[in-house]
Structures are given as structure tokens and as C-alpha cells.
Motif scaffolding. Sequence first.
Motif, short mmCIF file in Angstrom:
data_model
loop_
_atom_site.label_atom_id
_atom_site.label_comp_id
_atom_site.label_asym_id
_atom_site.label_seq_id
_atom_site.Cartn_x
_atom_site.Cartn_y
_atom_site.Cartn_z
N ASN A 1 40.73 44.30 32.32
CA ASN A 1 41.55 45.47 31.98
C ASN A 1 40.67 46.66 31.59
O ASN A 1 40.95 47.81 31.96
N ALA A 2 39.61 46.39 30.81
CA ALA A 2 38.73 47.47 30.39
C ALA A 2 38.00 48.11 31.57
O ALA A 2 37.74 49.31 31.57
N LEU A 3 37.69 47.31 32.58
CA LEU A 3 36.97 47.80 33.75
C LEU A 3 37.91 48.33 34.83
O LEU A 3 37.46 48.96 35.80
N GLY A 4 39.20 48.05 34.69
CA GLY A 4 40.17 48.51 35.69
C GLY A 4 40.13 47.72 36.98
O GLY A 4 40.38 48.28 38.06
N VAL A 5 39.80 46.42 36.88
CA VAL A 5 39.76 45.57 38.06
C VAL A 5 40.59 44.32 37.77
O VAL A 5 41.07 44.11 36.65
N SER A 6 40.73 43.47 38.78
CA SER A 6 41.52 42.25 38.59
C SER A 6 40.71 41.19 37.86
O SER A 6 39.48 41.13 37.96
N GLN A 7 41.44 40.32 37.15
CA GLN A 7 40.78 39.23 36.43
C GLN A 7 40.10 38.27 37.40
O GLN A 7 39.00 37.77 37.13
N SER A 8 40.75 38.04 38.53
CA SER A 8 40.18 37.11 39.51
C SER A 8 38.85 37.64 40.06
O SER A 8 37.92 36.86 40.33
N SER A 9 38.76 38.97 40.21
CA SER A 9 37.52 39.57 40.71
C SER A 9 36.38 39.36 39.73
O SER A 9 35.26 38.99 40.11
N VAL A 10 36.66 39.57 38.43
CA VAL A 10 35.64 39.38 37.41
C VAL A 10 35.20 37.93 37.36
O VAL A 10 34.01 37.61 37.32
N SER A 11 36.16 37.04 37.37
CA SER A 11 35.86 35.61 37.29
C SER A 11 35.02 35.16 38.49
O SER A 11 34.06 34.40 38.34
N ALA A 12 35.39 35.65 39.68
CA ALA A 12 34.67 35.24 40.88
C ALA A 12 33.23 35.79 40.88
O ALA A 12 32.29 35.08 41.28
N ARG A 13 33.05 37.02 40.44
CA ARG A 13 31.71 37.62 40.44
C ARG A 13 30.78 36.89 39.47
O ARG A 13 29.62 36.63 39.78
N ILE A 14 31.31 36.56 38.30
CA ILE A 14 30.46 35.91 37.30
C ILE A 14 30.14 34.48 37.74
O ILE A 14 29.02 34.00 37.55
N LYS A 15 31.11 33.82 38.34
CA LYS A 15 30.85 32.47 38.85
C LYS A 15 29.77 32.51 39.93
O LYS A 15 28.86 31.66 39.96
N ALA A 16 29.84 33.51 40.82
CA ALA A 16 28.84 33.64 41.87
C ALA A 16 27.47 33.95 41.28
O ALA A 16 26.44 33.44 41.75
N LEU A 17 27.44 34.77 40.22
CA LEU A 17 26.18 35.10 39.57
C LEU A 17 25.56 33.85 38.94
O LEU A 17 24.35 33.60 39.05
N GLU A 18 26.39 33.07 38.27
CA GLU A 18 25.90 31.84 37.64
C GLU A 18 25.34 30.88 38.69
O GLU A 18 24.31 30.22 38.47
#
Length: 309
Positions: free
Chosen positions: A39-56
Motif C-alpha cells: 500500500n505504501a508503494l502503491g503496488v499489489s501485495q502479490s507483486s511485492v511478495s513475488a519480487r522478494i521471493k525471487a530475490l531470496e
Amino acid sequence: MTERRSRVPTSSLGSRIPLTSLIQTLAVAEYLNFRHAANALGVSQSSVSARIKALEEDLGILLFERNTRGVRLTEAGRLFVERVSAGVEHLEYAVKSAGMAALGECGRLRMGVHGLIPHSFLAKLMGRYRTPYPGVELEVAESTAREALMQLRADQLDIAFVVGTPDTPDCRSRRMWTEPLVVALPDSHLIAEQEHVTWADLAGETFLVRPNGPGPQVHDHILLRLSGRWPAPSILRVAVERASLLSMVGQGFGVTLLGAASSLSPVAGVRFLPIADEPEPVVFSAVWSPFNRSTALRNLLDLAEAMRR
């Protein structure tokens, strides 16, 4: 869940990690909640979750431990976030500094001057320039016109303010301001009570001339105006600063020539008088390299032009 060891050398990852992934990681570390970070970044939760999972997965390191109550940083994640946060701050500062430099709002401006006289056009120009551009460091060096032009050509100065209108085909120049010529003499001098003097009044005087600043041009001007007159003038070179030069005048060592701006600052024991038969005021010019692309320089020239109007 146990932390996994890195499967890819760290040195090969740094240039491949998207900046968006790092920013989203910092947001999750701040909120410890994927939904709030999204919400703070103005993007979807699924997008944040997917990006961080890919980074890990790319790092081979678990950055966050997930549970039903939210997330928390692992020890490896905490160290990673600390370093990334510092790096992003440096990047933001670099971007901001570059933007300010492009607008001429920071950096430095190297100026060669004949002298900095209170209340003069140059002093007012520098004072007004510092108001809108406080982030620009002004480096001021006093020298003769010849020395200033040599430094300009050697890229040791951005701009030089000199007496006269120099013939410099390899540089650009612009007349900036003019000042009537005045003579400074002891207030005990026989002609000190006159409203003005003539060059004939000054024949036979001892002129004090500095070897730096506009001194060489003052020397040549005295010879030009008093050549062939009798008694002949005496020219004494004194390697002192302007304030000491005027102090010597007040003490009766001789007289000197100055631009009229100098008369706006009273000096004990010294009288400033205009020279009635001096045909033209003294011209002061700005000189700079045509290859200098400094926005700080352009801003100074634009301000000077506005002040001339």
C-alpha cells in the motif's frame, strides 16, 4: 526454516538485482507486513511478495521469516537491509546532487578578480548570487588581468573579471560595468579641498601602484596621461594589499588611482576626488572559456546581465 547458503557468488549479483526489488525489500523491512508495504508503494501485495521471493532465491538467502502474524527479518536479512539502506541513501544523494549540479544549484565556481571592493558591482553580484545558489562554493582568487587569463586558459578558473576590454579571440568576454576614475590623496594635500582635480594637478605627484590586481594597468594609465608633462610623475611600486595601500596614502606616502566604488567606503586620512578631464570611465569585463558548460557560470552571467539593465 533454516537459512540457505548463497549459491551464486555475491560479486556477480550486485549488478543484476533490480532496484525495485531492493526498494520493496526496504519497505517490507520497515512495515514488517507485505500488505502495508505494498500500500505504501502503491503496488499489489502479490507483486511485492513475488519480487522478494525471487530475490531470496537469487541470493540463496532467507531475508524474512513468514508466519500467520506477519513477517520478521532474519539475521541475514537484517544485515542485508542495513547495507542496502545505506546504499540507497547514497544513490538518492548522488541523484539529488547530480540534479542540483545540472541546475547550477551546487558545485563550485572559480572566480579571478582584480580586487573585491565593498559596494562595487562585483561585490553586489556575488552577494546576490549567493542568495538563490547557497550550495555553490565560490572560490575567489585575486591576480592581475594577465595572470587571470592564463589561469582561465589552463582551466584553473571558470570566469575572470578584469579591467578593460581584453582582446581574447580564444575566449568570450562581456563588458560588465563601468566606474569613473578617482584619485585617492591625503586629506592634508594642498588640493584635497577641491571638488575635482585635473591631470595637470597630478603632474609631479608620487603615485603608489600595486604590482598585483589592476596595478599594471594603473601604471600604464598614469604613463599614458602624464607622458611629456613636467614635472614628471614618480611611480612607486608597493607590494601591499588595497587596505594598506590606502593607509599609506593617508600617511602621506603618495597618491593612487582607483575606481569610484572605492570612494564609497571612507578611509581615515584619505580624500577621493574625481578627475575632471578623464575622458572615459573605467570599463570592467568578464572573460570565460567558450568550452565551459558550467550551469553555475551561466547563472552568474545571467544574473550579471539582469543587474546591468
